[in-house]
Structure formats: C-alpha cells, structure tokens
Design an enzyme around this catalytic site. Structure first.
Site, short mmCIF file in Angstrom:
data_model
loop_
_atom_site.label_atom_id
_atom_site.label_comp_id
_atom_site.label_asym_id
_atom_site.label_seq_id
_atom_site.Cartn_x
_atom_site.Cartn_y
_atom_site.Cartn_z
N LYS A 145 3.24 14.85 13.40
CA LYS A 145 4.18 14.96 12.28
C LYS A 145 4.20 13.58 11.62
O LYS A 145 4.81 12.63 12.12
CB LYS A 145 5.58 15.31 12.82
CG LYS A 145 6.46 16.06 11.84
CD LYS A 145 6.72 15.36 10.53
CE LYS A 145 7.88 14.39 10.60
NZ LYS A 145 8.02 13.62 9.35
N GLU A 195 8.73 4.18 21.14
CA GLU A 195 8.45 2.86 20.57
C GLU A 195 9.47 2.67 19.46
O GLU A 195 9.33 3.26 18.38
CB GLU A 195 7.03 2.82 19.98
CG GLU A 195 5.93 3.07 20.98
CD GLU A 195 5.58 1.84 21.79
OE1 GLU A 195 6.31 0.83 21.72
OE2 GLU A 195 4.57 1.89 22.51
N CYS A 252 8.17 -3.26 13.14
CA CYS A 252 9.06 -3.20 14.32
C CYS A 252 8.99 -4.49 15.11
O CYS A 252 9.97 -4.94 15.66
CB CYS A 252 8.68 -2.01 15.18
SG CYS A 252 6.94 -2.01 15.59
N GLU A 269 18.51 -4.80 13.24
CA GLU A 269 17.22 -4.81 12.57
C GLU A 269 17.45 -4.68 11.06
O GLU A 269 18.12 -3.74 10.62
CB GLU A 269 16.42 -3.61 13.08
CG GLU A 269 14.97 -3.74 12.86
CD GLU A 269 14.21 -2.59 13.52
OE1 GLU A 269 14.73 -1.46 13.55
OE2 GLU A 269 13.09 -2.84 13.98
P1 NAD Z 1 12.84 7.17 11.60
O1 NAD Z 1 13.30 7.18 12.99
O2 NAD Z 1 13.77 7.57 10.54
O3 NAD Z 1 11.55 8.10 11.38
C1 NAD Z 1 10.44 8.02 12.24
C2 NAD Z 1 9.77 9.38 12.28
O4 NAD Z 1 10.68 10.30 12.86
C3 NAD Z 1 9.41 9.96 10.90
O5 NAD Z 1 8.19 10.65 10.97
C4 NAD Z 1 10.54 10.94 10.64
O6 NAD Z 1 10.16 12.00 9.79
C5 NAD Z 1 10.81 11.45 12.04
N1 NAD Z 1 12.16 12.00 12.23
C6 NAD Z 1 13.31 11.69 11.56
N2 NAD Z 1 14.33 12.44 12.02
C7 NAD Z 1 13.83 13.22 13.01
C8 NAD Z 1 14.40 14.18 13.90
N3 NAD Z 1 15.68 14.51 13.85
N4 NAD Z 1 13.60 14.76 14.81
C9 NAD Z 1 12.28 14.44 14.89
N5 NAD Z 1 11.69 13.55 14.07
C10 NAD Z 1 12.45 12.94 13.15
O7 NAD Z 1 12.29 5.72 11.39
P2 NAD Z 1 11.62 5.13 10.09
O8 NAD Z 1 12.69 4.80 9.12
O9 NAD Z 1 10.53 6.03 9.64
O10 NAD Z 1 10.92 3.80 10.69
C11 NAD Z 1 11.58 2.62 10.84
C12 NAD Z 1 11.99 2.40 12.29
O11 NAD Z 1 10.88 2.58 13.17
C13 NAD Z 1 12.46 1.00 12.54
O12 NAD Z 1 13.61 1.01 13.35
C14 NAD Z 1 11.29 0.34 13.27
O13 NAD Z 1 11.60 -0.77 14.02
C15 NAD Z 1 10.76 1.46 14.05
N6 NAD Z 1 9.34 1.25 14.39
C16 NAD Z 1 8.98 0.96 15.67
C17 NAD Z 1 7.66 0.72 16.01
C18 NAD Z 1 7.24 0.40 17.42
O14 NAD Z 1 6.08 0.53 17.75
N7 NAD Z 1 8.12 -0.03 18.28
C19 NAD Z 1 6.68 0.81 15.04
C20 NAD Z 1 7.05 1.11 13.74
C21 NAD Z 1 8.40 1.35 13.44
#
Ligand code: NAD
Length: 490
Positions: free
Chosen positions: A184, A259, A293, A392
């Site tokens: 996804k 992650e 991240c 963050e």
């Molecule tokens: P997010 O959690 O909003 O979204 C991440 C993914 O989850 C997207 O594909 C989104 O569509 C999906 N998602 C959202 N709601 C969901 C639900 N209820 N059920 C299942 N899937 C769902 O995060 P974001 O805004 O896309 O990304 C930013 C965040 O990600 C930051 O906090 C960042 O630090 C973190 N991040 C971490 C890493 C790592 O490797 N540790 C890498 C990149 C980003």
C-alpha cells in the site's frame, strides 16, 4: 505512454492498482487526485482502493506463494530480482523525474533514491540462496533442523518521504525471503512505485508475487492491516498510525515490524573536526526538506564550541534556497499543505516562546506561489523539554542546545521518547566508544551521519522509534520465521 504534464508514465499507472501483474481499476471506480507540491496543482490521479481491492491483491499473492513464485528455486528468485534491479537502473532517470514531481524532491535526491532502490534489489537478489537454517544438537536418536521459511503473504505500508527506497528495503527483502507481497503506497507518492511494480512484471516475476493497491491510509491501509490473509506487516510511518496498524494486526495475531519517527541528536564535542562536521550536520536536517525519519534534528554542542558551531551553521543556512524539486534547488517544497501548516505552526511556537532564531534560508523568488516551501531554520538555546526539542517537526528545522559534560550530553541525547539514529563528533577514541554504548538508538554514527547510505547496515528504532530491523541481512531475516523439524530415528 500517458503524459501527466511532461511525465512519462506507463499508460495505466494513472487510476489503476497493479494486481496479479495486471492494471485494474478500483472495484467501485473511485480515484484520488495527485497534487504537485511545487505548485499546489492537480496533475494526475491514482486509484482509491478499498477492502475489495485489497482482498483481490491478497488472493493473488496467496496464489503466487502457493504456486509458481513459491515453487521457484532461491537462485532463480535471485535472478529475477537482479533483473528487476537492472531494469530500475535502466529506467532510473524516468523514475527519478516521476518521484521528484510527485513528492517535490530535488532531482539529485530522487536520482540517489532510485539508485539506492536498485541497490536494495541487487543486494537482496544476491542473498536469496544464502538464507540458511541450522541443525540443532538435541538427542542422539533425533536430527533436528531449524529452517528459515518465509511468512507467506507480507503486507507493506510505506510513507511518502522516501517511497522508492523504503519499497526497496522492505519489498526487496520480503521477496528475496520467498514471500509474496501486497504493497500500500503512500497516497502522496504512488506513481514511481506503480512503475517499479510494472518493471517487476517485465523482469519476469510471476503474477501475484508483487501487488500494489493505492489509496488512502484510512481505507486501503486499514484494509491491509485488518486482512486475515496477511501473515506479516512491515509498516513505516508515524507512531500514531503504527499503533493503529499494530492494534488492527493483533486482531488476527499478525506480527508487525515498525519503523517510526525520530528526534535524532547530533552531538558535537569541542575536540571534533568542526569544519568536517558542519556540512554533514546541515545536510542531515535539510535533505528532503527535513522530511526524513532519521534527520539529525537536534544539535547538542559542548558549550565552549557552541557559538563557533552556530556561526558556521548560520552561514550555510542563510545560503540555502528553496524551489521546485525538478529545478534541483538544494531544498524542495514540503510534501503537502497539511505538512506545511504543521511545520509553520511548530516554528510559530518558537516565535511565541521567544526562542533565538539564528538563521533562515530563503524561498526563491522564482518558486511558484502555490508551492509548499519552508525555508531552513536554525533555532538556538532551545530548552531540552520544549516541544520543538521533543517532537518530530518533519521540516528543515534544526534545534540547538549547549552541554557542559559528557554525562550531560548522554542524558540530553537520550532525553526524548525516540531512539532512531545519533551522530557523535569527537576525536577522542574512548569517548567515541562510551557514547556509542550509552546512546539508546538503533544506529550511532561517529564522525559522520547518514542512515540512507549503507544498504548493508541494519536500520530501525528503539523506544518510540519502533522495533524490528530492516536493511542488511538482519532485514532479510525479519521476513522469515523459523520452522523446527524434529526427526526421530534409530
Ligand atoms: P503516516 O503514518 O501518516 O502514513 C504512513 C503510511 O501509513 C501511508 O502509506 C499511509 O497511507 C498509511 N496509513 C495511514 N493511516 C493508516 C491506517 N489507519 N491504517 C493503515 N495504514 C495507514 O506517516 P506519513 O505522514 O506518511 O510519514 C511521516 C512519518 O513517517 C514520520 O513520523 C516519519 O518519521 C515516519 N517515517 C519513518 C521512517 C523509518 O524508517 N523509521 C521512514 C520514513 C518515515
């Protein structure tokens, strides 16, 4: 080819999922607009998937796992993944342009991301036939094997900040371990991932080995984590969503690798090579406009060197100009209006609370007015418990604070809920080792910084940054489980 603006996309990438090596529309025909972060304008559309589409993808993956894909010899699996790596390299410029337009990344960054994606598939392709089990000492009339076997159907939920790279490290490892995958992609960054899935079919992956269902997190994402046919989930994203995914997966006892985010410290001692440290510290917070991240978002400097380091950083920050990603400015726009509003509100808090703003970059006068640009910002003397030092920001904002002793540096480094990466800058060998041992983070860099490099290096968090590891051989083994086979004989 279908041209979304000047983007060379495979025709059906727009408004279709990729299931069983075929482009398919959403069961209910719905779509989502794709917005260009450089201009704020709609330039394409993707399919808006729901439970029915997700179920079709899981069924296709299950059939692949129990059929042609699951029956392949590991070396043959490796050859297919190597071919995919090569196709990604051949198509690198096209993929980089798509990613830049979709997420606003400077083109140079997108090129690095696509090269890293190809490298992930290359690394894991070579590892397919090197996943070995063990023969365990037990009893003289038994031979016991602990076999490393794939989970079956793995689900992958990816964020928008490094979509291709995270796809590579997660799907690449899962496929190499013999799983069939359902991905996804993030709603803000699906286009390049759909193209790569299409390349996987071209490389010869049997139908159903890799399926992509696009759409909203609350719909397609939630359907993935709730689906009882998913045997393992790899989630990268925010801690809040990570919790929701874990709770939903727990309903069907599905293991989850998380992650999540970070508030990673860069710790500079007075004996460090400060001129070597400064450009790395700048890059670690402005790369991808701070939407990383593992961004080095907190700066801790030994008090005697504090003002010197700030002055050198200020010079660099002031020279940074934001502009459209495809024009390759050093800093691109933030990914969307929501993210821009969030970063602006957090930095607005710095003004309200009277924090010292040491330097700001600029937005190019040629940048389109509707774009989501936020100038790199350096804030100093930020109290360690202030929200800007704890939460963050996910923008190009570095918060600095001084320390007086090694013990205080360790205490400050560990004084957030996160534990993803840390950078330590010192020439003192003993201190390097003491700091590396004392910091609670999944990765510690000494006299350098950068989680994005090293495909070979295990990566992941402690505390609120998540659990489980991706990248390297540790990441490959995360997509396997152990089956013990005990044979009694004479
Ligand atoms: P997010 O959690 O909003 O979204 C991440 C993914 O989850 C997207 O594909 C989104 O569509 C999906 N998602 C959202 N709601 C969901 C639900 N209820 N059920 C299942 N899937 C769902 O995060 P974001 O805004 O896309 O990304 C930013 C965040 O990600 C930051 O906090 C960042 O630090 C973190 N991040 C971490 C890493 C790592 O490797 N540790 C890498 C990149 C980003």
């Amino acid at each position: 080819m279908n041209q979304a603006g000047d983007l060379p996309l495979t025709a059906q990438t727009l408004a279709c999922h990729f299931i069983g090596n075929e482009w398919v529309r959403s069961a209910d025909g719905r779509t989502l607009p794709v917005i260009d972060p450089a201009t704020g304008e709609i330039f394409a559309e993707i399919a808006r998937g729901g439970p029915q589409d997700l179920d079709a993808a899981v069924q296709a993956a299950r059939a692949a796992f129990e059929g042609e894909w699951g029956a392949l010899a590991p070396a043959d699996r490796g050859r297919l993944l190597m071919r995919l790596s090569q196709l990604i390299t051949v198509e690198a410029e096209r993929l980089a342009r798509i990613e830049s337009r979709d997420v606003g990344k400077p083109l140079a960054q997108s090129r690095r991301d696509i090269a890293a994606t190809a490298r992930y598939f290359e690394f894991y392709a070579g590892a397919c036939d090197k996943i070995v089990g063990e023969v365990l000492p037990y009893s003289s009339n038994y031979t016991v094997m602990a076999m490393r076997v794939p989970f079956g159907v793995t689900g992958h939920i990816v964020p928008w900040n490094y979509p291709s790279q995270i796809f590579g490290r997660s799907v690449g490892a899962a496929l190499a371990a013999g799983n069939a995958c359902v991905l996804k992609p993030p709603e803000d960054a699906s286009l390049a991932l759909l193209e790569i899935a299409h390349l996987a079919a071209e490389a010869g992956l049997p139908k159903g080995a890799l399926n992509v269902v696009t759409g909203l997190g609350s719909e397609a994402g939630a359907a993935l984590s709730a689906h009882p046919g998913i045997d393992h989930i790899s989630f990268t994203g925010s801690p809040v969503t990570g919790t929701a995914v874990t709770q939903s997966a727990a309903e069907h006892h599905c293991p989850v690798t998380l992650e999540l985010g970070g508030k990673s410290p860069q710790i500079v001692f007075a004996d460090a090579d400060i001129d070597a440290a400064v450009p790395v510290i700048v890059n670690a917070i402005v790369q991808n406009a701070g939407q990383t991240c593992s961004a080095g978002s907190r700066l801790l400097v030994e008090r005697v060197a504090y003002e010197i380091v700030l002055a050198k950083l200020a010079e660099k920050f002031k020279a940074l100009e934001c502009g459209p990603g495809d024009k390759d400015f050093p800093v691109g726009p933030l990914v969307n209006a929501r993210q821009h509003a969030r970063v602006s509100a957090m930095v607005g808090r710095a003004e309200t609370d009277g924090l010292r703003c040491v330097a700001r970059g600029t937005v190019s006068p040629n940048a389109p007015k509707g774009g989501y640009y936020f100038p790199p910002t350096l804030l100093a003397d930020v109290p360690p418990l202030h929200p800007l030092a704890q939460d963050e920001i996910f923008g190009p904002v570095l918060v600095a604070m001084p320390f007086d002793s090694e013990a205080e540096a360790i205490a400050l480094a560990n004084a957030t809920a996160y534990g993803l990466v840390a950078g330590v800058w010192t020439r003192d060998g003993g201190r390097q080792l003491r700091m590396a041992r004392a910091i609670r983070a999944g990765q510690v860099f000494v006299n350098d910084y950068g989680a994005g490099g090293g495909v070979e290096l295990p990566f992941g968090g402690m505390k609120k940054s998540g659990h489980g590891r991706e990248k390297g051989i540790a990441g490959l083994l995360s997509f396997t489980t152990i089956k013990t086979v005990a044979i009694k004989h004479n």
